[in-house]
Design a protein around this motif. Structure first.
Motif, short mmCIF file in Angstrom:
data_model
loop_
_atom_site.label_atom_id
_atom_site.label_comp_id
_atom_site.label_asym_id
_atom_site.label_seq_id
_atom_site.Cartn_x
_atom_site.Cartn_y
_atom_site.Cartn_z
N ALA A 95 49.66 44.52 28.93
CA ALA A 95 49.38 43.32 29.71
C ALA A 95 48.14 42.57 29.23
N ARG A 96 47.33 43.19 28.38
CA ARG A 96 46.19 42.50 27.78
C ARG A 96 46.04 42.97 26.34
N ASP A 97 45.33 42.20 25.55
CA ASP A 97 45.23 42.46 24.11
C ASP A 97 44.05 43.33 23.71
N ASP A 98 43.15 43.58 24.63
CA ASP A 98 41.99 44.42 24.31
C ASP A 98 41.74 45.38 25.46
N PRO A 99 41.01 46.49 25.19
CA PRO A 99 40.81 47.50 26.24
C PRO A 99 39.67 47.18 27.20
#
Length: 140
Positions: A99-103
């Motif tokens: 759901a997102r590109d980074d942690p």
């Protein structure tokens, strides 16, 4: 696909995990088990006057991904409060699910990239942050 996705960085982090130790004061504690993989973490936390983590101790029984996540959580936790832990858990969970590109902003979590496609490992990776949050909520 290989039998595992343990990179050298993940194995190095897993090996760096410290042994449980006595804290000067225990303000909160929690023990959680991941229902998906059986990993278990027992964590105690000592807080400063602003209710931020001064130090913690954890006993981790998990795969290398869970151990690496616990090591990263431990390395970045000093000075963090409840909101920081909650934000980190939400960001990490969203990243693992795609759901997102980074942690998120917690240092070093991008090393866990090989586990994103292995949903069976997500519970072990999230467990250190869930346990930290539970210990902070338990804090007196």
């Amino acid at each position: 696909m290989t039998a595992h996705a343990y990179t050298t960085d993940i194995l190095r982090l897993a090996a760096s995990l410290g042994e449980p130790r006595e804290l000067d004061s225990v303000h909160g504690q929690a023990e959680l088990r991941s229902p998906t993989c059986g990993s278990v973490i027992r964590l105690t936390v000592e807080l400063d006057d602003h209710r931020r983590v001064k130090c913690l101790s954890q006993a981790v029984q998990a795969c290398a991904f869970g151990q690496a996540s616990a090591a990263l959580m431990e390395q970045g936790v000093t000075g963090m409060g409840h909101k920081d832990a909650a934000d980190a858990l939400l960001a990490l969970s969203a990243w693992l699910s795609g759901a997102r590109d980074d942690p998120g902003e917690w240092p070093g979590l991008d090393v866990l990239e090989p586990a994103r496609s292995r949903s069976g490992r997500h519970g072990a990776i999230l467990l250190p942050f869930r346990t930290l949050l539970a210990a902070l909520e338990d804090a007196k």
